[in-house]
Write an enzyme that holds these catalytic residues in place. Structure first.
Site, PDB file in Angstrom:
ATOM      1  N   TRP A   1      -3.278   1.219  14.150  1.00 18.69           N
ATOM      2  CA  TRP A   1      -2.025   1.836  13.729  1.00 18.69           C
ATOM      3  C   TRP A   1      -1.514   2.691  14.886  1.00 18.69           C
ATOM      4  O   TRP A   1      -2.274   3.448  15.491  1.00 18.69           O
ATOM      5  CB  TRP A   1      -2.244   2.673  12.473  1.00 18.69           C
ATOM      6  CG  TRP A   1      -2.757   1.857  11.330  1.00 18.69           C
ATOM      7  CD1 TRP A   1      -4.036   1.783  10.855  1.00 18.69           C
ATOM      8  CD2 TRP A   1      -2.000   0.951  10.522  1.00 18.69           C
ATOM      9  NE1 TRP A   1      -4.117   0.896   9.810  1.00 18.69           N
ATOM     10  CE2 TRP A   1      -2.882   0.371   9.578  1.00 18.69           C
ATOM     11  CE3 TRP A   1      -0.646   0.579  10.508  1.00 18.69           C
ATOM     12  CZ2 TRP A   1      -2.457  -0.553   8.630  1.00 18.69           C
ATOM     13  CZ3 TRP A   1      -0.221  -0.352   9.550  1.00 18.69           C
ATOM     14  CH2 TRP A   1      -1.126  -0.900   8.632  1.00 18.69           C
ATOM     15  N   THR A   2      -0.223   2.585  15.179  1.00 19.45           N
ATOM     16  CA  THR A   2       0.245   3.060  16.478  1.00 19.45           C
ATOM     17  C   THR A   2       1.158   4.289  16.421  1.00 19.45           C
ATOM     18  O   THR A   2       1.935   4.522  17.343  1.00 19.45           O
ATOM     19  CB  THR A   2       0.972   1.922  17.224  1.00 19.45           C
ATOM     20  OG1 THR A   2       2.099   1.499  16.446  1.00 19.45           O
ATOM     21  CG2 THR A   2       0.033   0.764  17.477  1.00 19.45           C
ATOM     22  N   GLU A   3       1.054   5.093  15.359  1.00 17.82           N
ATOM     23  CA  GLU A   3       1.844   6.323  15.345  1.00 17.82           C
ATOM     24  C   GLU A   3       1.628   7.137  16.617  1.00 17.82           C
ATOM     25  O   GLU A   3       2.576   7.713  17.162  1.00 17.82           O
ATOM     26  CB  GLU A   3       1.474   7.174  14.126  1.00 17.82           C
ATOM     27  CG  GLU A   3       1.967   6.639  12.802  1.00 17.82           C
ATOM     28  CD  GLU A   3       0.945   5.759  12.098  1.00 17.82           C
ATOM     29  OE1 GLU A   3       0.993   5.657  10.870  1.00 17.82           O
ATOM     30  OE2 GLU A   3       0.094   5.156  12.793  1.00 17.82           O
TER      31      GLU A   3
ATOM     32  N   ASP B   1      -7.297   3.120  15.664  1.00 13.72           N
ATOM     33  CA  ASP B   1      -6.405   4.194  16.077  1.00 13.72           C
ATOM     34  C   ASP B   1      -7.118   5.538  16.056  1.00 13.72           C
ATOM     35  O   ASP B   1      -6.625   6.512  16.632  1.00 13.72           O
ATOM     36  CB  ASP B   1      -5.166   4.252  15.190  1.00 13.72           C
ATOM     37  CG  ASP B   1      -5.509   4.183  13.715  1.00 13.72           C
ATOM     38  OD1 ASP B   1      -5.310   5.170  12.999  1.00 13.72           O
ATOM     39  OD2 ASP B   1      -5.982   3.118  13.279  1.00 13.72           O
TER      40      ASP B   1
ATOM     41  N   ASP C   1       0.844  -1.199   0.000  1.00  9.10           N
ATOM     42  CA  ASP C   1       0.000   0.000   0.000  1.00  9.10           C
ATOM     43  C   ASP C   1       0.876   1.244   0.000  1.00  9.10           C
ATOM     44  O   ASP C   1       2.059   1.196   0.332  1.00  9.10           O
ATOM     45  CB  ASP C   1      -0.900   0.008   1.243  1.00  9.10           C
ATOM     46  CG  ASP C   1      -0.097   0.140   2.528  1.00  9.10           C
ATOM     47  OD1 ASP C   1       0.919  -0.584   2.659  1.00  9.10           O
ATOM     48  OD2 ASP C   1      -0.462   0.944   3.392  1.00  9.10           O
ATOM     49  N   GLU C   2       0.282   2.372  -0.373  1.00  7.27           N
ATOM     50  CA  GLU C   2       0.892   3.689  -0.259  1.00  7.27           C
ATOM     51  C   GLU C   2       2.329   3.698  -0.789  1.00  7.27           C
ATOM     52  O   GLU C   2       3.274   4.088  -0.109  1.00  7.27           O
ATOM     53  CB  GLU C   2       0.845   4.170   1.197  1.00  7.27           C
ATOM     54  CG  GLU C   2      -0.573   4.355   1.709  1.00  7.27           C
ATOM     55  CD  GLU C   2      -0.633   4.885   3.130  1.00  7.27           C
ATOM     56  OE1 GLU C   2      -1.642   5.527   3.464  1.00  7.27           O
ATOM     57  OE2 GLU C   2       0.324   4.660   3.900  1.00  7.27           O
TER      58      GLU C   2
ATOM     59  N   TRP D   1      -9.290  -1.294   2.822  1.00  2.61           N
ATOM     60  CA  TRP D   1      -9.172  -0.279   3.877  1.00  2.61           C
ATOM     61  C   TRP D   1      -9.594   1.117   3.429  1.00  2.61           C
ATOM     62  O   TRP D   1     -10.009   1.930   4.243  1.00  2.61           O
ATOM     63  CB  TRP D   1      -7.741  -0.238   4.408  1.00  2.61           C
ATOM     64  CG  TRP D   1      -6.726   0.376   3.472  1.00  2.61           C
ATOM     65  CD1 TRP D   1      -6.105  -0.228   2.423  1.00  2.61           C
ATOM     66  CD2 TRP D   1      -6.208   1.711   3.530  1.00  2.61           C
ATOM     67  NE1 TRP D   1      -5.226   0.638   1.814  1.00  2.61           N
ATOM     68  CE2 TRP D   1      -5.269   1.838   2.481  1.00  2.61           C
ATOM     69  CE3 TRP D   1      -6.434   2.811   4.363  1.00  2.61           C
ATOM     70  CZ2 TRP D   1      -4.567   3.024   2.238  1.00  2.61           C
ATOM     71  CZ3 TRP D   1      -5.737   3.988   4.118  1.00  2.61           C
ATOM     72  CH2 TRP D   1      -4.814   4.088   3.074  1.00  2.61           C
TER      73      TRP D   1
END
Length: 766
Positions: free
Chosen positions: A480-482, A443, A347-348, A414
């Site tokens: 997602w854990t940023e 998140d 992705d991305e 997603w």
């Protein structure tokens, strides 16, 4: 009159019985079929346990049941060779259809549990566990003398085979102990997949023996801009503090990170397997590979390391050395993880370096690829063939549709702003796992709507036939854990809303009020399990409050054993802070902080309430208003609702405060201003609740009432205004950053029920 009273009494009795039954069977996810029966079966230390006729295939599951009962009663139950009165009987039933199917027949004489396979027995044990008092989770509690299980006839099976949770351990790292705690919670609620996002730009978290620099260098970083945001938020919320155990000193530098050795991961995989949770590894390629490229610069097309227009520099799909590296990595991953699935990510991907590469131009020409999208597909398909050589199935994010998808790849959807992606994949015959950002990106900061939105999620997208819908194999929520730097914050972000998803995917029967009542019975259990869950929302106020003469703050605790504490000094409430009175009078401007606490000291959301004095705003004379509002559309990217450009690109009328479908072509950014008048039917204090994805600001009578500005996931903010009966100018400025939008305005008056603003209240001038 007598008939009416009899009918009313019967109805009240029915409601009491229904409520009692819901509390009597507080199972999440709720079984497919549960027929309540009178009476109960009482488990005592004298109760016998009858194992299946051939116990060998079920040794782990029977041991788990024995351990559960031993922890509750203080000693193991005696076993019997055949069914006897007063026994818990486990029987294999080959007539059941699925591996997870089970039945449970409870009457005053015995409990009979049947299953076809070990997984079914394990699911049954979790149901039985939830029917036991929460105190059984406390190993230090006194032994129970008896445990009453309500009588019932139960038949159960899952609706979807993929019931998953994703955890990103790359942006912020989590200990082995936390992974096991996470797995325990999945198992308790009959979730069966753990998708581990092991690598990304910010860190490489799994040992690869052939490339040791991936962990010796790639697993560690200096604090980045995401860490600094967390540190700033930690001033007001201790849960946002970075876990100290993942911070080291090396060569005079402070580094954050960590990784799992292969031996540690084998231990976690084994731990999950006995709880019937499958771990799916994700090694994200070809993008999100900066941690690897920093360690091994040959992986990029020209040795560059950094960021392109949108994302980080990817690995180069035009050098054979890249494929050698990738195949070496996945050889070790395939040997380590027994799951048949490996997630490639894909992705991305920032493709500008590919477009500028002579090597990529040659590869595209040699393979008859017309653009860089097909070049990405070339990479994905080549990796899929390698996965297949190892007996594995490739999963990729929905970008793998771009440039063409193989018929055997599994697509993980997603991007909410690309609604046709899962439909196209399912019609193509690919299996699809649903993980749309709204509502399944956990998140996103939860608010009062989060559990409702998850519970009402429909896994099968619109537009599919019944046959095509069989390709939707389930769903999962992603973490997602940023901005999730601690294990406590992770708990808060996924619990209890994971329980709502568990019920959607297992039962697929919508009964939201029933679910909420059952959920209330689970908080004590979660307390004893050490889960730092998000407590239920508090009501009776907004963030910005007004009063004319005085205001009375009255907050009803949503749980009977919950304590609400407050401060007026700017400090964060703790367990020593003052308890909020039943009626707290405010007669002067004031700022206060509230927080709820569970009996174990788990603190809920910290609410900051501002109170200011105001007169009722005078009504405006409006003649000949058209129904609805005017929406001015502004094409472009605006990071704040206050920065929308001056001239609109188009204008049209709408019925309410909504953004119509189809705005922002292809999920692009835009701004909007919705303006007109609101006609309130009575003088009073009006509370407004503005839910936005991304951001918005509500103005009434040119005063800012709710500021929910900035780019963020769906989130609700609130404010109050004192309004005189009649018309008042209204403006909502809204910005969408790209990727899917939401705008909703609700209200309550004088502390009443929250409800949508009626269309009839809104009008726009000619």
């Amino acid at each position: 009159m007598w008939k009416f009273l009899k009918l009313t009494g019967a109805l009240c009795l029915l409601l009491q019985v229904t409520f009692a039954q819901k509390q009597r069977y507080p199972i999440i996810p709720y079984p497919q079929q549960l027929v309540p029966q009178t009476g109960e079966f009482v488990i005592t230390p004298a109760t016998r346990l009858v194992l299946p006729a051939d116990p060998a295939p079920f040794l782990i599951e029977t041991a788990q049941l024995e351990l559960l009962l031993t922890q509750a009663l203080g000693k193991p139950l005696p076993t019997a060779d055949k069914a006897v009165k007063g026994a818990i009987i486990m029987r294999q039933n080959l007539a059941l259809a699925g591996e997870e199917d089970y039945t449970m027949d409870v009457n005053p004489q015995q409990i009979v549990i049947t299953a076809k396979a070990p997984t079914g027995f394990f699911r049954a044990v979790q149901t039985l566990r939830q029917l036991m008092p929460p105190i059984i989770e406390d190993a230090a509690a006194p032994d129970l003398k008896k445990i009453a299980i309500p009588a019932m006839q139960l038949k159960d099976h899952p609706t979807y085979g993929w019931r998953g949770m994703h955890l990103d351990v790359s942006r912020h790292f989590f200990s082995v102990a936390y992974l096991k705690k996470f797995i325990d919670l999945l198992a308790l609620y009959k979730m069966n997949k753990l998708h581990l996002h092991l690598t990304d730009d910010q860190g490489w978290r799994i040992e690869i023996k052939k490339y040791p620099l991936l962990t010796s260098q790639g697993a560690w970083r200096e604090f980045n801009n995401q860490d600094s945001v967390c540190m700033k938020k930690a001033v007001d919320n201790p849960d946002m503090a970075i876990d100290q155990e993942h911070i080291i000193q090396r060569d005079g530098k402070t580094l954050y990170g960590g990784f799992y050795t292969q031996e540690q991961m084998k231990d976690v995989i084994k731990y999950a397997a006995v709880r019937h949770v499958e771990i799916i590894p994700e090694i994200d390629m070809p993008g999100h590979m900066m941690a690897a490229i920093r360690a091994y610069p040959f992986l990029s097309c020209s040795g560059e390391i950094g960021w392109g227009k949108d994302f980080s520099t990817p690995v180069c799909p035009c050098n054979e050395a890249t494929f050698t590296f990738a195949e070496d990595i996945f050889t070790e991953i395939a040997a380590l993880f027994p799951s048949k699935y490996i997630h490639l990510g894909a992705d991305e991907v920032e493709k500008t370096s590919w477009a500028a590469s002579p090597a990529c131009a040659a590869t595209m020409k040699a393979n008859n690829l017309k653009d860089v999208e097909e070049l990405q597909s070339y990479f994905v398909k080549r990796m899929e063939k390698f996965f297949q050589s190892k007996g594995k199935v490739l999963i990729g994010w929905d970008e793998i549709l771009q440039g063409g998808i193989s018929p055997t790849a599994v697509l993980m959807y997603w991007r909410s702003w690309v609604p046709d992606a899962p439909v196209l994949a399912a019609r193509h015959g690919n299996q699809v796992i649903m993980t749309p950002g709204n509502p399944l990106y956990f998140d996103g900061i939860p608010d009062r709507n989060s559990i409702y939105n998850v519970y009402h999620f429909e896994p099968v997208p619109k537009g599919l036939t019944a046959a095509e819908a069989t390709h939707i194999i389930g769903a999962q929520a992603n973490i997602w854990t940023e901005y999730i730097p601690s294990e406590k914050r992770a708990d808060y972000m996924f619990m209890p809303r994971m329980t709502a998803l568990a019920e959607v995917l297992w039962t697929h029967h919508a009964d939201y009020n029933n679910y909420l009542q059952r959920l209330n019975e689970h908080y004590k259990r979660l307390d004893l399990l050490g889960v730092h869950y998000r407590l239920p929302d508090l009501d009776g106020f907004t963030e910005d409050n007004v009063f004319v003469d005085k205001a009375t703050l009255s907050v009803q605790p949503p749980l009977t054993d919950m304590t609400i504490r407050y401060t007026t000094t700017g400090t964060i409430p703790d367990t020593a802070s003052a308890i909020l009175p039943k009626n707290f009078i405010i007669n002067k401007p004031l700022t206060m902080k509230l927080a709820a606490f569970s009996p174990t000291g788990n603190r809920g959301d910290i609410y900051t309430l501002h109170y200011r004095q105001s007169d009722y705003l005078k009504a405006t004379v409006v003649k000949d208003a058209f129904p609805g509002l005017q929406l001015d559309y502004y094409q472009g990217t605006f990071k704040s609702a206050t920065k929308i450009k001056a001239t609109a690109d188009s204008s049209f009328r709408i019925n309410n405060v909504i953004i119509p479908e189809g705005m922002g072509k292809g999920g692009g950014a835009f701004g909007a201003k919705l303006h007109g008048y609101i006609n309130v039917p009575a003088t009073g204090i009006y509370s407004f609740y503005l839910t936005c994805d991304d951001g918005g600001i509500l103005y009434i009578d040119d005063q800012e009432v709710v500021n929910n500005d900035g780019w963020h996931a769906p989130f609700q903010k609130s404010g109050q205004v004192a309004l005189e009966k009649g018309w008042h100018p209204l403006l909502v400025a809204f910005v969408e950053g790209g990727g899917g939008y939401m705008l909703k305005l609700e209200y309550s008056v004088n502390g009443g029920k929250l409800q949508p603003v009626p269309d009839a209240w809104l009008g726009a001038g000619k």
